[in-house]
Scaffold this active site. Structure first.
Site, short mmCIF file in Angstrom:
data_model
loop_
_atom_site.label_atom_id
_atom_site.label_comp_id
_atom_site.label_asym_id
_atom_site.label_seq_id
_atom_site.Cartn_x
_atom_site.Cartn_y
_atom_site.Cartn_z
N CYS A 151 27.13 20.30 39.01
CA CYS A 151 27.90 19.14 38.59
C CYS A 151 28.10 19.08 37.09
O CYS A 151 28.74 18.18 36.59
CB CYS A 151 27.32 17.84 39.14
N CYS A 210 25.71 10.04 34.06
CA CYS A 210 25.00 10.78 33.01
C CYS A 210 23.77 10.01 32.55
O CYS A 210 22.73 10.59 32.26
CB CYS A 210 25.90 11.04 31.82
#
Lengths: 191, 394
Positions: free
Chosen positions: A34, A103
């Protein structure tokens, strides 16, 4: 603007970048698939995180959230550091675009992983459930993917578990040598 | 600012801007109106149509104006699909590297019962003609293969594809959005039945494009309304945009050889110098490639952070990383040519135009290696690669 000035500041001038050969705990989370991997090193004395360093493969948000997370846990007692939420990291940065929030989740998990590693190395007991490795959101998404393309992309995943390789490399750091040694990272060096 | 994202969009040519201006407040008639102002607009519209048709060796009545490449792609594919439904032929052939305007339309059709064969590409980004021949069936209604790829710049063998389709009696549609204005597109020579183009890719305005449909090939409207474009695309024509597109295309075609000669020098210098960076690789064939396209993967780093740092140096570029696309997957094109995910995330696309200079290229050549180096020093992936915990793949 995609990112706030504060995020850009942490991206351009990340705090605490580097390695820590004598780390007391190392946590690596994320997934090259990812596109975000965070590795956090901590030094612990008298239950306080006296030093912290990070290395990150990822986008602007990934680097900025790593940097902010290290600032937020440095000098804190371990019990407090572990409570660091991704929400706190995002707030400290003045916000992130919605599609970048994952994130910040990685930053929270990197701290937990580093602390877990510290506990494991020093035979300190802890609630295993609270530190269970969670699957990266994108891996879950790929499992639920409806389209053929997304599924076939998921099948081609590099199956290496980055976490186990990180703890392995942490234990064998002294014995492993290669002909190409990476140069020591200098903090906040701007290209 | 050093602008190197011309595959994304281009700066409008000054001639184009000047040519468009009068259609806003002087010759602002609606081409469907009967009065003189409207009829003058109609004349300009048809002149632009003829100019554009000539540029691709088509007839004026084979050109339909749309809002851009995406609309043209959608209309071409949906038209043939509708034809397919009528004749009970529900197989379409395309490739794994098409633009999303094509891929998502095909996915929509798959949900409606169509079967789509997505041809693989070789590691150089080009299809195998044998694969196309083998894929054609009795119920194949359409072959949709893009002329030149927007990410890696590779050019497909359109002449041979056209020949194969003609021999098999299958309609050949090509998304030529990145090719028109950059390559010598000839729909007769290449036996192309349908083609899409978009003005803002060749220094024309955004929001306007065209769909070429060979006389005899079915075309159904996507947008119903006032009967414009011979009942094939309703909506008052964006005359300023259409004139702009015609001026832009004529200019691009007349300057093509000169522009390409200049671009190839800059492109190749970028490719040669930047692939000197250790563990980097060019994406897509070096020769069968648009003269304006550079696309390189750098192992161990991620594309968005690369772009942000380039932006700090006032350099505009693009990447195939997931972060830049807003999705969780990196570029499907890079995956299709065999790049592993983590390598695909570290891609940099630089696309040039006639406005770039060698001085700009030299500056980029100095800056990119420094940024790659900086990002690698903080990358745990690079750390593992260098220490041997993970194998280098490029």
């Amino acid at each position: 603007m995609l990112y706030s000035e504060k995020v850009m500041d942490h991206f351009r001038n990340p705090r605490n970048v580097g390695e820590m050969p004598d780390a007391d705990g190392i946590g690596e989370v994320g997934n090259a698939k990812c596109g975000d991997i965070m590795r956090m090193y901590i030094k612990v004395k008298n239950n306080i995180i006296t030093d912290v360093k990070f290395m990150t493969f990822g986008c602007g948000s990934a680097i900025a959230t790593s940097s902010m997370a290290t600032e937020l846990i440095k000098g804190k007692p371990i019990e407090d550091a572990v409570k660091l939420s991704n929400k706190a990291v995002v707030e400290a940065l003045g916000g992130l675009p919605t599609h970048k929030l994952h994130c910040s989740v990685l930053a929270e998990e990197a701290v937990k992983a580093a602390v877990k590693d510290y506990y494991d190395k020093h035979n300190i007991s802890y609630n295993k459930k609270e530190y269970a490795a969670s699957e990266c959101a994108c891996v879950i998404e790929h499992k639920n993917a409806k389209s053929k393309q997304a599924k076939s992309a998921a099948c081609k995943t590099n199956k290496t578990d980055k976490k186990s390789s990180a703890t392995k490399s942490a234990k064998s750091k002294t014995t492993k040598t290669t002909s190409k040694s990476v140069t020591k990272t200098k903090t906040s060096k701007k290209a | 600012m050093i602008y190197l994202d011309n595959a994304g969009t281009t700066k409008m040519d000054a001639n184009v801007k000047n040519a468009m201006l009068k259609y806003f407040d002087e010759e602002y008639g609606n081409a469907s109106s009967l009065h003189a102002l409207g009829q003058r607009a109609k004349e300009e519209l048809e002149r632009a149509r003829a100019d554009i048709a000539k540029c691709i060796n088509a007839q004026p009545n084979e050109i339909y104006f749309t809002s851009g490449g995406s609309e043209s792609d959608n209309q071409a594919i949906m038209s043939l699909a509708r034809m397919g439904k009528i004749n009970n032929k529900k197989h379409i052939i395309s490739t794994k590297i098409e633009h999303h305007a094509v891929l998502h339309t095909l996915q929509k059709l798959e949900d409606e019962g169509f079967e789509v064969t997505y041809l693989d590409v070789q590691p150089n980004g080009i299809i195998k003609l044998q694969d196309l021949k083998k894929a054609i069936r009795k119920d194949t209604i359409l072959v949709a293969i893009m002329y030149a790829n927007n990410e890696i710049g590779t050019i497909q063998p359109v002449d041979q594809i056209g020949k194969i389709c003609k021999q098999s009696g299958v309609t050949f549609f090509t998304d030529a959005v990145q090719a028109v204005g950059h390559l010598k597109v000839d729909v007769q020579k290449s036996k192309i039945d349908m083609l899409s183009m978009s003005a803002h890719k060749f220094h024309g305005p955004k929001g306007v494009g065209a769909l070429y449909v060979r006389r005899g090939t079915p075309i159904f409207s996507l947008i119903e309304g006032g009967g414009q474009e011979n009942n094939r695309r309703a909506g008052t024509e964006n005359l300023a945009g259409i004139v702009g597109m015609a001026v832009a295309l004529k200019k691009a075609v007349s300057e093509m050889d000169k522009t390409n000669a200049k671009l190839v020098l800059m492109r190749d210098k970028l490719i040669n110098e930047l692939t000197k960076i250790p563990h980097s690789i060019l994406n897509g064939d070096k020769k069968n490639r648009l003269s304006n396209n550079v696309n390189i993967c750098f192992e161990g780093i991620e594309g968005e952070s690369l772009l942000l740092l380039l932006s700090d140096h006032d350099i505009c570029a693009s990447s195939g990383s997931a972060c830049t696309s807003g999705s969780l997957d990196p570029s499907h094109v890079l995956l299709a040519i065999g790049r592993p995910h983590e390598v695909a995330h570290g891609s940099l696309r630089l696309t040039l135009s006639k406005y770039n200079t060698m001085a700009e290229i030299n500056k980029v050549i100095k800056i990119v290696p420094k940024i790659v180096d900086y990002l690698r020093k903080m990358s745990p992936v690079w750390d593992e690669l260098e220490k041997g915990g993970r194998k280098h793949v490029i």
